[in-house]
Structure formats: structure tokens, C-alpha cells
Design an enzyme around this catalytic site. Structure first.
Site, short mmCIF file in Angstrom:
data_model
loop_
_atom_site.label_atom_id
_atom_site.label_comp_id
_atom_site.label_asym_id
_atom_site.label_seq_id
_atom_site.Cartn_x
_atom_site.Cartn_y
_atom_site.Cartn_z
N GLU A 1 0.88 -1.16 0.00
CA GLU A 1 0.00 0.00 0.00
C GLU A 1 0.91 1.20 0.00
O GLU A 1 1.51 1.53 1.02
CB GLU A 1 -0.92 -0.06 1.22
CG GLU A 1 -2.15 0.78 1.07
CD GLU A 1 -1.93 2.16 1.59
OE1 GLU A 1 -1.55 3.03 0.76
OE2 GLU A 1 -2.13 2.38 2.79
N CYS B 1 -2.04 8.70 3.12
CA CYS B 1 -1.80 8.36 1.71
C CYS B 1 -3.05 8.58 0.87
O CYS B 1 -2.98 8.65 -0.35
CB CYS B 1 -1.29 6.94 1.59
SG CYS B 1 -2.19 5.81 2.59
#
Ligand code: ADP
Length: 485
Positions: free
Chosen positions: A274, A308
Site C-alpha cells: 500500500e 496516503c
């Protein structure tokens, strides 16, 4: 094109005092359910980014320590993989209950080492605990499949088995949730794990491991190896190349993710990554502007922009551009910068000096190239347009129409999250399908939940976390073929 920002400053307070009184603060690493130092005896400092004060020291572990932890997890897997789904579910539930009982203290530890406002830390802990809650339930729902055989003398089924030892490397921006999102799924599937938390935030990880042991999770099932930034590469190499580790789950920067992906090739590991995003946040002229501004504050300024899935590029349709920027400016003025432990603070410090310097440089680069800092004008050559900002700086760019904005929004190698605000139903379907991302917020700035699949496409990653798909990263399909007369 405009840049709206509110760079945090640093002020001193009383946090380390709070830390000292806490029962869950640990200064040793956690291997085989024992609190252990680094074999070298070396330690590194954990500091409070709000004031630079040293909160404590934790072991600076190396290759030997990591191999030892992997070994322990490998041995533990031999029994853990044969526990029943219900046994694992019950243990995860006990861990969840203890995490909930201790949520306030964990939030305070998190604020101290990460700088995020206490209210946000409390929100993260609730979110983080939610993954253990979720996976305690999902543990009992890992189904297989029986297929119609093509012959009369064979029966065919597919079952799911745990992959083995999972290495979990996590970042500092969500010190608890990035661990529970991985460890919850790994344990539910029947895997054991070695966690390497970020060097900035090991105390939250150790506090959670402490509670896992208290919940009765057997020794060796969860191990936490702490190390400084200096040792991260060597520790990471062991985790990525050891034949005893079956899979790597990493959340962090794209550069490090690519490196680890390469390292994992030598043993053909399962990889779940990720990585960084560069989320577009599009406001079309039909949008509810109030909702779009509120969403921007949540999506851009939460965790001081250090997520993020934070909106990285705000695209605002020309006809509503000035109106939107004015409203956003007002809303940003209402944010309060300071020490995350102080009441009313909504913007804590950035995690460390390097991050603060980077965000400052991105703004300076944009200003040098003509951005107006209200807060300035942005063009596509500016670093602030192309790089993940990871800070409380909102870059606003006007666009003419849907075609144009989709082309610009998709002109990046990142593809994690994307957001848009529109009240035109046909447009909603078109844009939702055409945005090149793994997750889309439609008239919504916050999209993470244990129930939903989190992950990206392109260079933002591989695999999904949370939801029932999260378990797939830690299990493989085994095909059983039964022959008979
Ligand atoms: P950030 O820039 O946000 O700190 P990183 O990707 O550098 O993001 O860090 C995320 C995690 O990856 C942290 O736990 C960090 O210690 C770890 N890490 C950094 N470099 C390496 C490396 N070379 N090998 C393994 N882990 C690493």
C-alpha cells in the site's frame, strides 16, 4: 490556481510527563511474548515531534535479532495454523476488548510520538480496533468451494490455508491502524507475524503487542522488532529474503515499496503493498459547495495532510473556482495549529524535520513558479502538483470540463484514492468508473472502514486490506482432488 496552507509550528508542552505515568509504555521489543533488548544492546530515541523531547528509548535491532524473531514466528506457525477458526476468533475478540479498555492510553501514547491531535488519535484507535473486531468475525468466515467435477471418479474442492509467517512493515502516519489492518487479517487467516513498526512510532506498536499477550495470544504469534531508520534496510532485507517468511505486507512510500517488492522476488513471496497516492479531489459545478469544503478539510487536513489517501490535487470547475477558494480559505482559518495534546488543536506538528522541510520546499517551489499563497498559482511543472505532499497544503487548480479534468487527474503513476463532488447522476457514474484509482469517494472525503477494501492500482500498490478480501492476502487456495470408484 491557488495554494492554501497552514504550516504548523512547534510548541513545547508536558507530554513526556504523561508518557512516564503510562502502564503500556514499553522500552523493549517483543519476541516470543518476551520483552527483549537488541542483542547488540543498542537503542534509539523516540521523540515527541511537538517539542523534540525524548519520550524514551527502544531497542535498535539488527539482522540477528530479526532472524531470531522470524524463527520464533516460524515455529509458532506450526501450532497456530492448526487452531480452529473459532479459537482464533475468540482470541482476537479478547485482544479487541483489551484494546478498547485501554483506548485512551493508546491514544495518548500515539499523540506523544506522532504529534497528531488527541481527538484524531482517539479516532484512529477506534478505527484501528475496528479491524481486530472485524477480523475476529471474519476468522470464522473463510470459505472454500466445491466445484462440479468433469469426471464421475473425481471430486474437487478448494480450501484456504494460511500462507505462513507474515512480515508487516508499517508507517508512522497511522501507528495503530496500519498494524491492526494487517495483523488482524494475518492472525484470522492462521498466520503468525513479525511486525516492524516505523522508527517514529514504535511505542504504540509495543503497547498493542502488550495487550495481545494479555489477551492470551500464544507466544511467537505476534512479534515486534524495533529498529532505527539506520537499521531499517538491513532488517527489511531479512524480512524480504528469508525463506521462512511467506509474505510481506508493507505500507509506506512508493520508493521503499518498490525496493521491497524487488527483494521479495528472490523467494517469490506473497506481496501486499500500500504505497503513496496523489489523490485528485474534483469539485464539479453541480456540487454542494459546503459539503465539498467540509470534505476538503476532512480529506486534506486530517492528520495534518499526512495520509496516503489525502487529497493531493484539488481540481475545481472554473465557474465555481473563486467561490470555492474563498470558502476553503475561511474554513482553513478555523483550524488550530499546535501541540496535539492541547485542547482544541486540529493541526499537530508534521512527523519530523525532514517532512516539515519537504513540505516547505514544495510550497517554495510552487511560489517560485508563480503560485499565490493565500495562499498562489500552480501549474503542472510544480513539484506540488506532481509529488505526494503529505502536509497541510491544499493545491487548487481550475478546470473547464469533465474530459479535461479526467485526463489531468489520471495523468499520474499513482492510483490510490480519488474524490469528486457532483450532483449530476450520469456524471457520477462516468467519473466513478473512469478515475484510475482503487478507491473513490463520491460526495465524501473520508472513505476508510474495516468493512471496505482498501488499496490502490498502478504504482500505488498491490492487494487489498480490510473487508473480506483482506484475508486473501494471508491465505492461499489449496485444491484437493479426491479420486474414487
Ligand atoms: P516515510 O517516508 O513515510 O517514512 P517509508 O516508506 O520510508 O515512509 O517508511 C515506511 C516504513 O518502511 C517504516 O517502517 C520504515 O522504517 C520502513 N523502511 C524504510 N526504508 C526501508 C528499507 N530500505 N527496508 C525496509 N523497510 C524500510
Amino acid at each position: 490556481m491557488n495554494v492554501i496552507g497552514k504550516l504548523p509550528f512547534v510548541i513545547a508542552t508536558r507530554l513526556s510527563q504523561q508518557i512516564r505515568n503510562m502502564s503500556l509504555v514499553r522500552s523493549l521489543a517483543f519476541v516470543n511474548n518476551q520483552w527483549v533488548p537488541a542483542s547488540s544492546g543498542e537503542t534509539f530515541e523516540v521523540t515527541n515531534p511537538a517539542n523534540g523531547q525524548v519520550l524514551g528509548q527502544v531497542p535498535d535491532m539488527d539482522v540477528d535479532d530479526t532472524e531470531q524473531a522470524v524463527n520464533v514466528a516460524f515455529e509458532a506457525f506450526k501450532t497456530w495454523e492448526h487452531t480452529t477458526a473459532k479459537e482464533r476468533s475468540v482470541l482476537l475478540r479478547k485482544w479487541y476488548n483489551l484494546l478498547e479498555d485501554n483506548k485512551d492510553e493508546i491514544a495518548r501514547i500515539m499523540t506523544a510520538e506522532s504529534g497528531k491531535p488527541l481527538s484524531e488519535a482517539a479516532g484512529e484507535v477506534a478505527y484501528a480496533n475496528g479491524f481486530i473486531d472485524w477480523f475476529s468475525e471474519e476468522a470464522r468466515r473463510i470459505p472454500g468451494e466445491i466445484v462440479a467435477s468433469p469426471t464421475q471418479t473425481k471430486e474437487m474442492m478448494m480450501i484456504r490455508r494460511p500462507i505462513g509467517v507474515a512480515a508487516l512493515i508499517t508507517p508512522w502516519n497511522f501507528p495503530a491502524a496500519m498494524i491492526t489492518r494487517k495483523a488482524g487479517a494475518a492472525l484470522a487467516a492462521g498466520c503468525t507475524c513479525v511486525i516492524k513498526p516505523a522508527e517514529d512510532t514504535p511505542l504504540t506498536a509495543l503497547a498493542m503487542a502488550d495487550l495481545a499477550a494479555k489477551a492470551g495470544i500464544p507466544k511467537g504469534v505476534i512479534n515486534v522488532v524495533t529498529c532505527s531508520r539506520k537499521k531499517a534496510a538491513e532488517v527489511g532485507r531479512v524480512l524480504c529474503t528469508s525463506p521462512q517468511v511467506a509474505g510481506l505486507s508493507f505500507t509506506g512510500s512508493t520508493n521503499v515499496g518498490k525496493l521491497l517488492y524487488e527483494q521479495c522476488a528472490s523467494t517469490v513471496k506473497r506481496v501486499s503493498l500500500e504505497l503513496g497516492g496523489n489523490a485528485p479531489y474534483i469539485v464539479f459545478e453541480s456540487a454542494d459547495l459546503e459539503a465539498a469544503v467540509k470534505g476538503t478539510i476532512a480529506c486534506k487536513f486530517r492528520n495534518c495532510g499526512q495520509t496516503c489517501v489525502s487529497a493531493n490535487r484539488l481540481f475545481i470547475q472554473e465557474s465555481i473556482f473563486d467561490q470555492f477558494v474563498a470558502k476553503l480559505e475561511e474554513a482553513v482559518k478555523g483550524l488550530k495549529v499546535g501541540d496535539g495534546a492541547a485542547a482544541g488543536v486540529t493541526q499537530g506538528p508534521l512527523i519530523n524535520d525532514a517532512q516539515a522541510t519537504k513540505v516547505k520546499q514544495l510550497v517554495e517551489d510552487a511560489v517560485k513558479k508563480g503560485a499565490k499563497v493565500h495562499l498562489g498559482d500552480v501549474d503542472h511543472s510544480m513539484r506540488v502538483f506532481n509529488e505526494e505532499i503529505f502536509g497541510p497544503v491544499a493545491v487548487c487548480i481550475p478546470f473547464k470540463n469533465e474530459e479535461e479534468v479526467l485526463a489531468i487527474a489520471n495523468s499520474t503513476r499513482s492510483g490510490l484514492a480519488g474524490y469528486f463532488y457532483s450532483n449530476n447522476l450520469s456524471q457520477i457514474w462516468r467519473v466513478a468508473k473512469r478515475l484510475e484509482v482503487g478507491m473513490v469517494g463520491i460526495n465524501e472525503g473520508l472513505l476508510s472502514a474495516p468493512e471496505a477494501a482498501f488499496g490502490g492500482i498502478k504504482e500505488s500498490g498491490i492487494g487489498r486490506e480490510g473487508s473480506h478480501y483482506g484475508i486473501e492476502e494471508y491465505s492461499y487456495i489449496k485444491y484437493l482432488c479426491f479420486g474414487h470408484d
